[in-house]
Motif scaffolding. Sequence first.
Motif, PDB file in Angstrom:
ATOM      1  N   PHE A 145       0.755  -1.381   0.094  1.00  0.00           N
ATOM      2  CA  PHE A 145       0.090  -0.062  -0.046  1.00  0.00           C
ATOM      3  C   PHE A 145       0.722   1.466   0.074  1.00  0.00           C
ATOM      4  N   TYR A 146       2.041   1.125   0.845  1.00  0.00           N
ATOM      5  CA  TYR A 146       2.855   2.402   0.819  1.00  0.00           C
ATOM      6  C   TYR A 146       3.269   2.883  -0.606  1.00  0.00           C
ATOM      7  N   ASN A 147       3.310   1.923  -1.469  1.00  0.00           N
ATOM      8  CA  ASN A 147       3.619   2.408  -2.874  1.00  0.00           C
ATOM      9  C   ASN A 147       2.608   3.420  -3.556  1.00  0.00           C
ATOM     10  N   VAL A 148       1.319   3.282  -3.049  1.00  0.00           N
ATOM     11  CA  VAL A 148       0.458   4.331  -3.326  1.00  0.00           C
ATOM     12  C   VAL A 148       0.902   5.581  -3.206  1.00  0.00           C
ATOM     13  N   TYR A 149       1.392   6.013  -2.170  1.00  0.00           N
ATOM     14  CA  TYR A 149       1.914   7.429  -1.604  1.00  0.00           C
ATOM     15  C   TYR A 149       3.259   7.850  -2.500  1.00  0.00           C
ATOM     16  N   ASN A 150       3.986   6.870  -2.855  1.00  0.00           N
ATOM     17  CA  ASN A 150       5.233   6.966  -3.663  1.00  0.00           C
ATOM     18  C   ASN A 150       4.967   7.475  -5.205  1.00  0.00           C
ATOM     19  N   SER A 182       2.508  -6.379   6.243  1.00  0.00           N
ATOM     20  CA  SER A 182       1.117  -6.263   5.593  1.00  0.00           C
ATOM     21  C   SER A 182       1.374  -6.701   4.028  1.00  0.00           C
ATOM     22  N   ALA A 183       2.641  -6.412   3.505  1.00  0.00           N
ATOM     23  CA  ALA A 183       2.865  -7.082   2.093  1.00  0.00           C
ATOM     24  C   ALA A 183       2.931  -8.681   2.017  1.00  0.00           C
ATOM     25  N   VAL A 184       3.724  -9.094   3.151  1.00  0.00           N
ATOM     26  CA  VAL A 184       3.724 -10.585   3.270  1.00  0.00           C
ATOM     27  C   VAL A 184       2.471 -11.355   3.608  1.00  0.00           C
ATOM     28  N   LEU A 185       1.523 -10.546   4.304  1.00  0.00           N
ATOM     29  CA  LEU A 185       0.278 -11.155   4.656  1.00  0.00           C
ATOM     30  C   LEU A 185      -0.573 -11.206   3.377  1.00  0.00           C
ATOM     31  N   GLU A 186      -0.233 -10.248   2.402  1.00  0.00           N
ATOM     32  CA  GLU A 186      -1.229 -10.502   1.102  1.00  0.00           C
ATOM     33  C   GLU A 186      -0.923 -11.556   0.305  1.00  0.00           C
ATOM     34  N   ASP A 187       0.269 -12.424   0.659  1.00  0.00           N
ATOM     35  CA  ASP A 187       0.583 -13.442  -0.189  1.00  0.00           C
ATOM     36  C   ASP A 187       0.251 -14.458   0.753  1.00  0.00           C
ATOM     37  N   LYS A 188      -0.781 -15.414   0.221  1.00  0.00           N
ATOM     38  CA  LYS A 188      -1.423 -16.282   0.998  1.00  0.00           C
ATOM     39  C   LYS A 188      -0.740 -17.724   1.168  1.00  0.00           C
ATOM     40  N   TRP A 240      11.064  -3.502  18.855  1.00  0.00           N
ATOM     41  CA  TRP A 240       9.913  -3.659  19.675  1.00  0.00           C
ATOM     42  C   TRP A 240       8.666  -2.846  19.330  1.00  0.00           C
ATOM     43  N   ASP A 241       8.854  -1.845  18.445  1.00  0.00           N
ATOM     44  CA  ASP A 241       7.560  -1.148  17.973  1.00  0.00           C
ATOM     45  C   ASP A 241       7.023  -1.857  16.689  1.00  0.00           C
ATOM     46  N   VAL A 242       7.588  -2.844  16.165  1.00  0.00           N
ATOM     47  CA  VAL A 242       7.021  -3.459  15.223  1.00  0.00           C
ATOM     48  C   VAL A 242       6.182  -4.667  15.565  1.00  0.00           C
ATOM     49  N   ASP A 243       5.026  -4.817  14.895  1.00  0.00           N
ATOM     50  CA  ASP A 243       4.073  -5.779  15.326  1.00  0.00           C
ATOM     51  C   ASP A 243       4.377  -7.128  14.668  1.00  0.00           C
ATOM     52  N   PHE A 244       5.372  -7.814  15.013  1.00  0.00           N
ATOM     53  CA  PHE A 244       5.750  -9.113  14.480  1.00  0.00           C
ATOM     54  C   PHE A 244       4.727 -10.296  14.823  1.00  0.00           C
ATOM     55  N   GLU A 245       3.842 -10.058  15.904  1.00  0.00           N
ATOM     56  CA  GLU A 245       2.947 -11.034  16.335  1.00  0.00           C
ATOM     57  C   GLU A 245       1.976 -11.204  15.210  1.00  0.00           C
ATOM     58  N   ARG A 246       2.071 -10.123  14.276  1.00  0.00           N
ATOM     59  CA  ARG A 246       0.742 -10.355  12.965  1.00  0.00           C
ATOM     60  C   ARG A 246       1.568 -11.581  12.262  1.00  0.00           C
ATOM     61  N   PHE A 247       2.689 -11.991  12.096  1.00  0.00           N
ATOM     62  CA  PHE A 247       3.223 -13.137  11.198  1.00  0.00           C
ATOM     63  C   PHE A 247       2.769 -14.220  11.578  1.00  0.00           C
ATOM     64  N   HIS A 248       1.985 -14.394  12.611  1.00  0.00           N
ATOM     65  CA  HIS A 248       1.359 -15.707  13.188  1.00  0.00           C
ATOM     66  C   HIS A 248       0.226 -16.229  11.916  1.00  0.00           C
ATOM     67  N   ASP A 249      -0.457 -15.190  11.287  1.00  0.00           N
ATOM     68  CA  ASP A 249      -1.310 -15.552  10.224  1.00  0.00           C
ATOM     69  C   ASP A 249      -0.760 -15.485   9.132  1.00  0.00           C
ATOM     70  N   ALA A 250       0.597 -15.640   8.851  1.00  0.00           N
ATOM     71  CA  ALA A 250       1.304 -15.397   7.542  1.00  0.00           C
ATOM     72  C   ALA A 250       1.845 -16.655   6.664  1.00  0.00           C
ATOM     73  N   ARG A 251       1.461 -18.021   7.541  1.00  0.00           N
ATOM     74  CA  ARG A 251       1.891 -19.230   7.041  1.00  0.00           C
ATOM     75  C   ARG A 251       3.407 -19.161   6.792  1.00  0.00           C
ATOM     76  N   VAL A 252       3.925 -18.613   7.791  1.00  0.00           N
ATOM     77  CA  VAL A 252       5.374 -18.635   7.567  1.00  0.00           C
ATOM     78  C   VAL A 252       5.978 -20.110   8.455  1.00  0.00           C
ATOM     79  N   GLN A 253       6.782 -20.871   7.595  1.00  0.00           N
ATOM     80  CA  GLN A 253       7.155 -22.378   7.849  1.00  0.00           C
ATOM     81  C   GLN A 253       8.288 -21.943   8.794  1.00  0.00           C
ATOM     82  N   THR A 254       9.271 -21.562   8.468  1.00  0.00           N
ATOM     83  CA  THR A 254      10.556 -21.018   8.838  1.00  0.00           C
ATOM     84  C   THR A 254      10.915 -19.625   9.384  1.00  0.00           C
TER      85      THR A 254
END
Lengths: 240, 445
Positions: free
Chosen positions: B272-277, B335-341, B364-378
Motif C-alpha cells: 500500500f505504501y507504494n500508493v503514496y510514492n 502487511s505485504a507478506v500477509l497479502e501472499d496467502k 519492539w515497536d514492530v508488530d511481529f505478532e501479525r506473522f502468526h497469520d502469515a503461513r510462515v514455516q521457518t
Amino acid sequence: MKLTIGHLYPELLNLYGDRGNIICMVQRLRWRGIDAEVKEFDLNDKIDFSKLDIILLGGGSDREQLLVCNRLKRIKKDFIDYVEQGGVVLAICGGYQLLGNYYKMGDETIEGLGVVNIHTERGDSRLISNIVLQSELFPLPIVGFENHGGRTFIGDYQPLGKVLSGHGNNNKDKGEGILYKNVIGTYLHGPLLPKNPHLCDYLLQTALNRRFGKVDLPELDDKDELAANHYIVKRFTQSE
Amino acid sequence: MRKMLAIGATKFLIWLGQAMNKQGSSTPGKIGLKIYPDLLKDLAAQVREDIFVVCGTNGKTTTNNLLCEALRSEGKEVVCNSAGANMLYGIVTAFAASASISGKLNADCACIEIDEASARRAFPHFKPNYMVLTNLFRDQLDRYGEIDITMDVLKEALAMAPNTKLIVNGDDPLSVALAKQSGNPFVTFGVDEQVIDAKHAAKETKEGRFCQMCGAQLQYDYYHYSQLGKYHCPKCDFARPKLDYAVTNVHLDRGISLRIEGRQFRIKSHGFYNVYNILAAYAAARTAGFYLERFDQVLRRHKTQSGRMEMFDIGGRHVVLNLAKNPAGFNQNISAVLEDKSPKDLIVVINDKAQDGKDISWLWDVDFERFHDARVQTFVASGIRALDMQLRFKYANISSKVEEDVTKAIERLVTEGTGNLYVLCNYTALYNTHLILKKLEEGKV
C-alpha cells in the motif's frame, strides 16, 4: 494470581521501543502461569494507585514531557505515597527525569514529581550509545541503549549500576540510573527488560511479594535472553 | 581550474568505486567539495529549469526515481541521485557524475533525494524550487535524537529556502504541521478513501497523536497506517487539508491500481505504501506544470530498484527481497507478506551500523505478532543483531533460528524451504543481500 501493570501516558511517553518492556513483563508472567493486566492511562484518566503493582513511566520528547509535566502535578501526592509504600516503578529516560525535582532545559524548567531529590539539566550534546552496567543487584551486567540530552545528578542516592561502557547519568560520575526503595529509574530505553531478564524478574518478584507475600518465581529458559545480553557485554566491554 | 580538478577527481573516484562494485558512494563528492567548495553551488546553478528535492522518512528513493522517470518522459534531461546516496556528499557525487569534465552540466531538471538531516547542509549550496515531503516517522533516533528534532532541523533548512514550494503528504499531520509552520507555500496529496483494514492501523505505534498546534489529541475518521489518515483536531482548526492531489479507487490485488485526477493508473509493485510514492511523484511533477501524458507508461516500465520488493527466481524458487528499516516501514512489509496467502519462509536481517542506526530498539515497536497469520514455516534471524531479532521473535511467541551469515541462511532456505522465501533487511544489509541473491539467481554460487 495476577499483577496489574500501569503504563502511564503511553500516547506521549513511548519514545522508542518502550512497548518492549511491557511485552517482556507480560510474557514472563504468563509463561509462569501468572495473569498480567496492562492498564494504559491517558492524561485525563484518574489513576487508582492501590490497584497497581508495577508502574511504567516511559520516555518522551522534550515537548511531550512538558505536556505530561502539567498533568503530573495532579497525581504527585498519590505517586509519592505509592513509592513510599513500596510500590514498584520502572521509569525510563524522560520518565526517569520526571521522577526528580526538575529538568532544566535552557530557559524552560519542567517540574518533576519530586519522588527523589535529584535533578536534570540539559547538556550541550546528546549522549547516545550502547551501554553496559554493573549493578549491585546482580552479578550479570545490565545492557541497553541510551539516548538523552539531559544530565542527571543523583547526589548520594544509589545508582542502578556503575557504567562499564557508555555515558550514564551525566557522563562524569560513572553512575547510571537510580535505585530508591522499589523504584528503578534509568536512561536505558526501549527493550531494557528483554535483554535483562534478571532485572525484569527482580521487578516482577518485588511486585508479587508486595501483593501476595513471599511468592516463588519459577525459573525460565533464558538461553536466548542471555545470549543477547552476553553479545552486548562482550562487544562493548572487551573491545575497549 | 580547481573546478576541473574537483570534477576530475570526483569522476575518477566514482569510476574506481564502480570498478570495485561498491554501492552509490559519498566519498567522491566529499573529495570534490574539498578541492572546490563551490562545486555543488556551481553545478546546481546550471540546472536550466527546476530542482526538486525529495525528503521524508520513508519512500524517498522510490518517489524520487518515479519523479525522475516522469520528467524524462516529458523529454527533460534530469540529474538524479538514483542510487540513494542522499547526504550532502552523495548529492555532490550525483551532480559531478552528470557533468562534463570541463564542468558543464546539461540538465533541465534535478531530482535529488535528500536525507532529513542533510537538507540544511545542502540548501546553502542551492535552493530547490520544489520539495516533496513524503512522511515523518520514527527512524534512526540515535542519529536524529527525537522526531521533534527532525522537524526542527527541517524547519531550519526551509528557513533558508522560503520560496521553495512544498508538496506534502496531507494524510500525515506531522508533515502538514511542518509545512504550515514553515510558512512556505505548499500543496498536498493524500488517499481520499479508506483502503485497508483499519483495525491493525489503529493499534500501531504512532507519532504525532497530538495536535502540533494546540496539543489536543487528534481524532481520526480513518487510518491508513501509522499516523497517516483523515484527522482533525477537536479543539482548534487543524485538520487534514483539502487534498490538491487525491487518490481514489485504490485496489491492491496483483499490483496496485488507482485513480488520480480522473486518470486511471496501474503498477506491478506491491504494498500500500507504494500508493503514496506514486502519488507524491505525480503531485510534484503536476505542481511544476507538467501534464504527464505518459505517466501510465512510466509506471508500467518502472523497475523497482534493488531491494524494494525485488523478486528473484533461484532455480524455480521464488525469493522476494525488501527493505525494512523502521517500524512504519516494517509494519507495511508485514502487511505485504500477509497479502501472499501461500506458505513461505522468512529471513529478517538486522544490522546496526551507523547508516542503519546503532539503536535497534525500534524492533519492539514492530508488530511481529501479525506473522502468526502469515503461513510462515521457518523464521530465521540474521545479521549483526540476529540475537536481538531472535529475542523479539521469541516474545512474539515465534520460534526462530539464528544464522548470522546471510548467505548461509538464504542457501539453506532456498534448498530446504517452501520455495517461497521473503528476505527483509535493514539498510546496510540490503545491498549485500541483493548481490548474494543476484549471484544465486545467475547460478554463480
